[in-house]
Design a protein around this motif. Sequence first.
Motif, PDB file in Angstrom:
ATOM      1  N   TYR A   6      -6.222   1.289   0.904  1.00 51.70           N
ATOM      2  CA  TYR A   6      -4.915   1.708   0.413  1.00 51.70           C
ATOM      3  C   TYR A   6      -4.215   2.538   1.480  1.00 51.70           C
ATOM      4  CZ  TYR A   6      -7.108   0.782  -4.154  1.00 51.70           C
ATOM      5  OH  TYR A   6      -7.772   0.220  -5.212  1.00 51.70           O
ATOM      6  N   SER A   7      -2.909   2.585   1.387  1.00 54.05           N
ATOM      7  CA  SER A   7      -2.107   3.440   2.262  1.00 54.05           C
ATOM      8  C   SER A   7      -2.398   4.906   1.944  1.00 54.05           C
ATOM      9  CB  SER A   7      -0.628   3.141   2.039  1.00 54.05           C
ATOM     10  OG  SER A   7       0.170   4.116   2.685  1.00 54.05           O
ATOM     11  N   ASP A   8      -2.249   5.781   2.949  1.00 56.38           N
ATOM     12  CA  ASP A   8      -2.384   7.215   2.714  1.00 56.38           C
ATOM     13  C   ASP A   8      -1.173   7.786   1.982  1.00 56.38           C
ATOM     14  OD1 ASP A   8      -4.846   7.158   3.909  1.00 56.38           O
ATOM     15  OD2 ASP A   8      -4.193   8.079   5.780  1.00 56.38           O
ATOM     16  N   VAL A   9      -0.100   7.018   1.885  1.00 59.01           N
ATOM     17  CA  VAL A   9       1.062   7.403   1.085  1.00 59.01           C
ATOM     18  C   VAL A   9       0.785   6.902  -0.330  1.00 59.01           C
ATOM     19  CG1 VAL A   9       3.534   7.091   0.721  1.00 59.01           C
ATOM     20  CG2 VAL A   9       2.624   7.274   3.050  1.00 59.01           C
ATOM     21  N   PRO A  10       0.816   7.787  -1.330  1.00 63.34           N
ATOM     22  CA  PRO A  10       0.480   7.339  -2.680  1.00 63.34           C
ATOM     23  C   PRO A  10       1.446   6.275  -3.184  1.00 63.34           C
ATOM     24  CG  PRO A  10       1.316   9.597  -2.720  1.00 63.34           C
ATOM     25  CD  PRO A  10       1.204   9.196  -1.287  1.00 63.34           C
ATOM     26  N   ALA A  11       0.900   5.334  -3.930  1.00 63.22           N
ATOM     27  CA  ALA A  11       1.696   4.279  -4.562  1.00 63.22           C
ATOM     28  C   ALA A  11       1.466   4.366  -6.064  1.00 63.22           C
ATOM     29  CB  ALA A  11       1.291   2.913  -4.039  1.00 63.22           C
ATOM     30  N   ILE A  12       2.547   4.296  -6.834  1.00 61.72           N
ATOM     31  CA  ILE A  12       2.431   4.367  -8.293  1.00 61.72           C
ATOM     32  C   ILE A  12       3.106   3.152  -8.918  1.00 61.72           C
ATOM     33  CG2 ILE A  12       2.252   6.881  -8.370  1.00 61.72           C
ATOM     34  CD1 ILE A  12       5.196   6.995  -9.245  1.00 61.72           C
ATOM     35  N   THR A  13       2.633   2.806 -10.109  1.00 61.16           N
ATOM     36  CA  THR A  13       3.276   1.785 -10.934  1.00 61.16           C
ATOM     37  C   THR A  13       3.377   2.347 -12.343  1.00 61.16           C
ATOM     38  OG1 THR A  13       1.150   0.719 -11.382  1.00 61.16           O
ATOM     39  CG2 THR A  13       2.476  -0.207  -9.593  1.00 61.16           C
ATOM     40  N   PHE A  14       4.476   2.044 -12.999  1.00 61.13           N
ATOM     41  CA  PHE A  14       4.653   2.492 -14.379  1.00 61.13           C
ATOM     42  C   PHE A  14       3.701   1.716 -15.270  1.00 61.13           C
ATOM     43  CE2 PHE A  14       6.754   1.608 -18.494  1.00 61.13           C
ATOM     44  CZ  PHE A  14       6.624   2.868 -19.034  1.00 61.13           C
ATOM     45  N   GLN A  17      -2.581   4.584  -6.562  1.00 59.25           N
ATOM     46  CA  GLN A  17      -3.525   4.251  -5.505  1.00 59.25           C
ATOM     47  C   GLN A  17      -3.207   5.163  -4.332  1.00 59.25           C
ATOM     48  OE1 GLN A  17      -2.792   0.094  -4.698  1.00 59.25           O
ATOM     49  NE2 GLN A  17      -4.262  -0.564  -6.251  1.00 59.25           N
ATOM     50  N   ASP A  18      -4.243   5.702  -3.697  1.00 55.69           N
ATOM     51  CA  ASP A  18      -4.041   6.582  -2.549  1.00 55.69           C
ATOM     52  C   ASP A  18      -5.216   6.408  -1.598  1.00 55.69           C
ATOM     53  OD1 ASP A  18      -2.453   8.734  -1.250  1.00 55.69           O
ATOM     54  OD2 ASP A  18      -4.291   9.881  -1.544  1.00 55.69           O
ATOM     55  N   GLY A  19      -4.929   6.166  -0.331  1.00 55.00           N
ATOM     56  CA  GLY A  19      -5.965   5.863   0.646  1.00 55.00           C
ATOM     57  C   GLY A  19      -6.851   7.024   1.037  1.00 55.00           C
ATOM     58  N   ASP A  20      -6.312   8.250   1.032  1.00 61.02           N
ATOM     59  CA  ASP A  20      -7.135   9.387   1.436  1.00 61.02           C
ATOM     60  C   ASP A  20      -7.481  10.316   0.277  1.00 61.02           C
ATOM     61  OD1 ASP A  20      -4.633  10.515   1.148  1.00 61.02           O
ATOM     62  OD2 ASP A  20      -4.458  11.175   3.218  1.00 61.02           O
ATOM     63  N   GLY A  21      -7.010  10.018  -0.916  1.00 56.54           N
ATOM     64  CA  GLY A  21      -7.424  10.750  -2.111  1.00 56.54           C
ATOM     65  C   GLY A  21      -6.985  12.190  -2.184  1.00 56.54           C
ATOM     66  N   ASN A  22      -5.945  12.561  -1.449  1.00 56.30           N
ATOM     67  CA  ASN A  22      -5.526  13.968  -1.435  1.00 56.30           C
ATOM     68  C   ASN A  22      -4.409  14.219  -2.459  1.00 56.30           C
ATOM     69  OD1 ASN A  22      -3.494  12.613  -0.104  1.00 56.30           O
ATOM     70  ND2 ASN A  22      -3.237  14.166   1.478  1.00 56.30           N
TER      71      ASN A  22
END
Length: 180
Positions: free
Chosen positions: A27-35, A60-65
Amino acid sequence: MKNLLKYAAGAFILALALSSCREEPNYSDVPAITFDRIEQYTYTANKITRDTLIIAVDFQDGDGNLGLDRIGPDGTQSGPDFEPPFNPGSQYFYNFFAIPQVKRGNTYTSLPEINGRFPKLSMDGKPEPLEGEIRYTITSFSTDAYPFADTIRFEVYIYDRDLNKSNVVYTDDIVLYQGL
C-alpha cells in the motif's frame, strides 16, 4: 496407518511452508479511505430529538502510522501526540475530519466541520501495512441545534502522523431525525 501419519506430516509441513510465503500487501504510505456506511440512531428525550451518526470508512496505509493518542501518559494532553504539529489549535490536532453538507436542490452547502481523533492503530510503532475500518461517532445532531429534518452528507478525510492527507470521500445522503 504408518503411511497415513507419514503423508499427514508431509502435508502439514507443505501447508506451513506455503502459508509462510504470504506476501505483505504493498500500500501507499499516504492513507487511502473508502466510504463503507453511515449508521443513524434517532431518539427523543425532553422534547428534543437527537441523531447519533456513525461514519464507517475502510482504510489502507503502507506504513501503518495512523492515529493519535487521545490523552497523554499522565492523563492530560501531554506527550508527543500533543506537541507541534499535533498541539491544540494546530490544523493537525485532529486526524479525522467530517464536514457536514446540507443538500439544497442539487447542491450541497458545507457546515462547520466536525473533527476528532482516532487512536493509534499500530501499538508497536513498527512500520507495517495496515488495513481495516475506522468508525467515527457523531452525537451532536439535535433539533435544538439543527431544527430541520435536512438531507445531509459528509465529506470525510484523515491524516496520518507524517501529515499525509488521505483522499476525500463522501457518505451517502441521510435525512436527519428520520429514524423514529
